[in-house]
Design an enzyme around this catalytic site. Structure first.
Site, PDB file in Angstrom:
ATOM      1  N   GLU A 245      -5.273  12.117  17.649  1.00 28.87           N
ATOM      2  CA  GLU A 245      -5.061  13.555  17.759  1.00 28.87           C
ATOM      3  C   GLU A 245      -6.280  14.140  18.463  1.00 28.87           C
ATOM      4  O   GLU A 245      -7.420  13.912  18.032  1.00 28.87           O
ATOM      5  CB  GLU A 245      -4.903  14.187  16.373  1.00 28.87           C
ATOM      6  CG  GLU A 245      -3.586  13.838  15.701  1.00 28.87           C
ATOM      7  CD  GLU A 245      -3.446  14.449  14.311  1.00 28.87           C
ATOM      8  OE1 GLU A 245      -2.416  15.069  14.047  1.00 28.87           O
ATOM      9  OE2 GLU A 245      -4.364  14.292  13.482  1.00 28.87           O
TER      10      GLU A 245
ATOM     11  N   SER B 286     -10.877  14.129   9.292  1.00 29.73           N
ATOM     12  CA  SER B 286      -9.439  14.170   9.006  1.00 29.73           C
ATOM     13  C   SER B 286      -9.008  15.561   8.596  1.00 29.73           C
ATOM     14  O   SER B 286      -7.832  15.869   8.604  1.00 29.73           O
ATOM     15  CB  SER B 286      -9.099  13.183   7.894  1.00 29.73           C
ATOM     16  OG  SER B 286      -9.786  13.543   6.713  1.00 29.73           O
TER      17      SER B 286
ATOM     18  N   ASN C 232      -1.660  14.756   9.249  1.00 28.49           N
ATOM     19  CA  ASN C 232      -1.923  14.923   7.814  1.00 28.49           C
ATOM     20  C   ASN C 232      -1.174  16.122   7.224  1.00 28.49           C
ATOM     21  O   ASN C 232      -0.856  16.138   6.038  1.00 28.49           O
ATOM     22  CB  ASN C 232      -3.424  15.029   7.535  1.00 28.49           C
ATOM     23  CG  ASN C 232      -4.075  13.651   7.558  1.00 28.49           C
ATOM     24  OD1 ASN C 232      -3.409  12.648   7.345  1.00 28.49           O
ATOM     25  ND2 ASN C 232      -5.374  13.609   7.832  1.00 28.49           N
TER      26      ASN C 232
HETATM   27  N1  3HC Z   1      -7.967  -4.382  11.518  1.00 31.05           N
HETATM   28  C1  3HC Z   1      -7.535  -4.940  12.678  1.00 31.05           C
HETATM   29  N2  3HC Z   1      -6.294  -5.410  12.852  1.00 31.05           N
HETATM   30  C2  3HC Z   1      -5.452  -5.341  11.814  1.00 31.05           C
HETATM   31  C3  3HC Z   1      -5.822  -4.780  10.578  1.00 31.05           C
HETATM   32  C4  3HC Z   1      -7.144  -4.286  10.457  1.00 31.05           C
HETATM   33  N3  3HC Z   1      -7.580  -3.720   9.319  1.00 31.05           N
HETATM   34  N4  3HC Z   1      -4.766  -4.842   9.746  1.00 31.05           N
HETATM   35  C5  3HC Z   1      -3.761  -5.433  10.428  1.00 31.05           C
HETATM   36  N5  3HC Z   1      -4.184  -5.731  11.683  1.00 31.05           N
HETATM   37  C6  3HC Z   1      -3.386  -6.344  12.760  1.00 31.05           C
HETATM   38  C7  3HC Z   1      -3.023  -7.766  12.412  1.00 31.05           C
HETATM   39  O1  3HC Z   1      -4.035  -8.637  12.749  1.00 31.05           O
HETATM   40  C8  3HC Z   1      -1.778  -7.963  13.263  1.00 31.05           C
HETATM   41  O2  3HC Z   1      -2.129  -8.130  14.618  1.00 31.05           O
HETATM   42  P1  3HC Z   1      -1.268  -9.022  15.643  1.00 31.05           P
HETATM   43  O3  3HC Z   1       0.095  -8.405  15.684  1.00 31.05           O
HETATM   44  O4  3HC Z   1      -2.027  -8.888  16.932  1.00 31.05           O
HETATM   45  O5  3HC Z   1      -1.266 -10.409  15.098  1.00 31.05           O
HETATM   46  C9  3HC Z   1      -1.075  -6.611  13.146  1.00 31.05           C
HETATM   47  O6  3HC Z   1      -2.139  -5.677  12.864  1.00 31.05           O
HETATM   48  C10 3HC Z   1      -0.073  -6.608  12.031  1.00 31.05           C
HETATM   49  O7  3HC Z   1      -0.755  -6.949  10.851  1.00 31.05           O
HETATM   50  P2  3HC Z   1      -0.135  -7.836   9.670  1.00 31.05           P
HETATM   51  O8  3HC Z   1       0.980  -8.708  10.195  1.00 31.05           O
HETATM   52  O9  3HC Z   1      -1.228  -8.489   8.906  1.00 31.05           O
HETATM   53  O10 3HC Z   1       0.394  -6.778   8.650  1.00 31.05           O
HETATM   54  P3  3HC Z   1       1.533  -5.760   8.777  1.00 31.05           P
HETATM   55  O11 3HC Z   1       2.530  -6.110   9.817  1.00 31.05           O
HETATM   56  O12 3HC Z   1       1.955  -5.578   7.378  1.00 31.05           O
HETATM   57  O13 3HC Z   1       0.757  -4.434   9.275  1.00 31.05           O
HETATM   58  C11 3HC Z   1      -0.410  -2.444   8.971  1.00 31.05           C
HETATM   59  C12 3HC Z   1      -0.312  -3.905   8.579  1.00 31.05           C
HETATM   60  C13 3HC Z   1      -0.739  -2.363  10.468  1.00 31.05           C
HETATM   61  C14 3HC Z   1      -1.548  -1.838   8.182  1.00 31.05           C
HETATM   62  C15 3HC Z   1       0.971  -1.767   8.684  1.00 31.05           C
HETATM   63  O14 3HC Z   1       1.331  -1.974   7.345  1.00 31.05           O
HETATM   64  C16 3HC Z   1       0.961  -0.286   8.945  1.00 31.05           C
HETATM   65  O15 3HC Z   1       1.110   0.150  10.098  1.00 31.05           O
HETATM   66  N6  3HC Z   1       0.804   0.522   7.877  1.00 31.05           N
HETATM   67  C17 3HC Z   1       0.752   1.968   7.971  1.00 31.05           C
HETATM   68  C18 3HC Z   1      -0.672   2.368   8.318  1.00 31.05           C
HETATM   69  C19 3HC Z   1      -0.793   3.852   8.498  1.00 31.05           C
HETATM   70  O16 3HC Z   1       0.138   4.625   8.332  1.00 31.05           O
HETATM   71  N7  3HC Z   1      -2.020   4.279   8.832  1.00 31.05           N
HETATM   72  C20 3HC Z   1      -2.314   5.675   8.980  1.00 31.05           C
HETATM   73  C21 3HC Z   1      -2.961   6.155   7.719  1.00 31.05           C
HETATM   74  S1  3HC Z   1      -3.289   7.889   7.781  1.00 31.05           S
HETATM   75  C22 3HC Z   1      -4.789   8.009   8.510  1.00 31.05           C
HETATM   76  O17 3HC Z   1      -5.449   7.047   8.843  1.00 31.05           O
HETATM   77  C23 3HC Z   1      -5.300   9.397   8.707  1.00 31.05           C
HETATM   78  C24 3HC Z   1      -6.401   9.745   7.774  1.00 31.05           C
HETATM   79  O18 3HC Z   1      -6.929  10.996   8.148  1.00 31.05           O
HETATM   80  C25 3HC Z   1      -5.973   9.780   6.313  1.00 31.05           C
END
Ligand code: 3HC
Length: 284
Positions: A152, A119, A190
């Site tokens: 990315e 990252s 990031n």
């Molecule tokens: N693994 C697999 N699938 C997952 C999951 C996981 N950990 N979490 C959620 N899902 C799936 C669910 O099963 C669901 O699938 P479906 O639509 O096929 O039924 C879908 O994602 C939506 O999940 P939920 O309805 O349970 O929950 P939400 O709608 O609240 O979504 C979330 C959860 C996808 C985590 C959403 O809140 C989100 O997009 N959050 C932001 C996440 C983000 O910004 N991530 C980037 C972080 S930065 C990074 O990673 C970079 C690093 O370098 C720091």
């Protein structure tokens, strides 16, 4: 694309997610962990994730078995000797990553594309310990990997243009949307995301509003799926702290500096969701 053979080093949250996505795209996957215990845990987590997909009716039990059948676990790096693409997703520790790249360079054929999911560590740090810096790129995935569409693709000043293009094609082949970025701390996402999160923690520290209200401001006011404080807990406060320090060291701009509250929470072991307590409390 021909059926690529992919090696993934690390079967934690990111490596396991990457393995799952590659296997779902029909690729032949070998995933490596440091010992049998970690490997079993990682493979069990992939199986549990896929069971949830089946339970939601998005995949049949047979398809799940086929996907799992395309993932082979190993604790022996030599099993990467026939891989077309290797993706490193181990701990964010430069020495450990460099050692892995050195060993891979000996084991893998010269055409194998080396990718790092770091990252924040510049890709050139890993590329420069190999004899194939032209074939080393960053492939930065986002958490949760099966859900987040972005990758990315990072090329260094030593990377061949064709290797960046392969990274782009590979990302598309596994169903993701690539963006190409230079090898600079924070890449694109990031660089923008961390100051946003750090500012939200600063606002909390200043008593501007409650954590819930800061997050509601951004979920309802800007349609973000999560507020910045919930997102910080989701990413891990230790990870946010680590990346903000890297960005601050690189650019010396105070906007990246970790607020005292973040530092103290990390020291206290309040790491977010994974530790049961961060900015919010979680039932573990
Ligand atoms: N693994 C697999 N699938 C997952 C999951 C996981 N950990 N979490 C959620 N899902 C799936 C669910 O099963 C669901 O699938 P479906 O639509 O096929 O039924 C879908 O994602 C939506 O999940 P939920 O309805 O349970 O929950 P939400 O709608 O609240 O979504 C979330 C959860 C996808 C985590 C959403 O809140 C989100 O997009 N959050 C932001 C996440 C983000 O910004 N991530 C980037 C972080 S930065 C990074 O990673 C970079 C690093 O370098 C720091």
């Amino acid at each position: 694309m021909e059926r690529k053979k992919v090696g993934i080093a690390g079967c934690g949250l990111m490596g396991g997610g990457i393995a799952q996505v590659c296997a779902r795209a029909g690729l032949d996957v070998v995933v490596l962990e440091a010992d049998e215990g970690l490997l079993k845990r990682g493979l069990d987590n992939i199986a549990k994730d896929l069971e949830k997909v089946v339970a939601r009716g998005k995949m049949t039990a047979e398809e799940k078995d086929e996907v799992l059948g395309r993932i082979r676990g190993t604790v022996n790096l030599r099993d990467f000797s026939d891989r077309d693409v290797v993706i490193e997703a181990i701990i964010e520790n430069l020495e450990k990553k460099q050692n892995l790249f050195r060993e891979l360079d000996i084991i893998c054929p010269p055409q194998t594309l080396f990718c790092s999911n770091t990252s924040s560590i510049p890709i050139i740090e890993m590329a420069s310990v190999t004899k194939r810096p032209g074939r080393c790129i960053g492939l930065h995935f986002f958490n949760p990997v099966p859900v987040m569409k972005l990758i990315e693709v990072i090329g260094t000043i030593l990377t061949d243009d064709s290797a960046v293009q392969e990274g782009v094609e590979f990302s598309k082949a596994i169903g993701k949307t690539p963006i190409v970025t230079k090898d600079r701390a924070g890449f694109v996402v990031n660089l923008l995301l961390i100051p946003f999160i750090v500012d939200a923690i600063r606002a909390l520290e200043l008593g501007l509003a409650s954590a819930e209200d800061i997050d509601t401001g951004m979920t309802l006011g800007c349609s973000h799926p999560m507020g910045p404080l919930a997102l910080a807990d989701f990413i891990g406060l230790d990870t946010v702290y680590y990346i903000s320090n890297i960005l601050y060291d690189e650019f010396k701009d105070p906007k990246y500096a970790a607020p005292l509250l973040l530092k103290q929470m990390v020291k206290a072991g309040y790491l977010g969701r994974k530790s049961g307590r961060g900015i919010y409390l979680y039932n573990t």
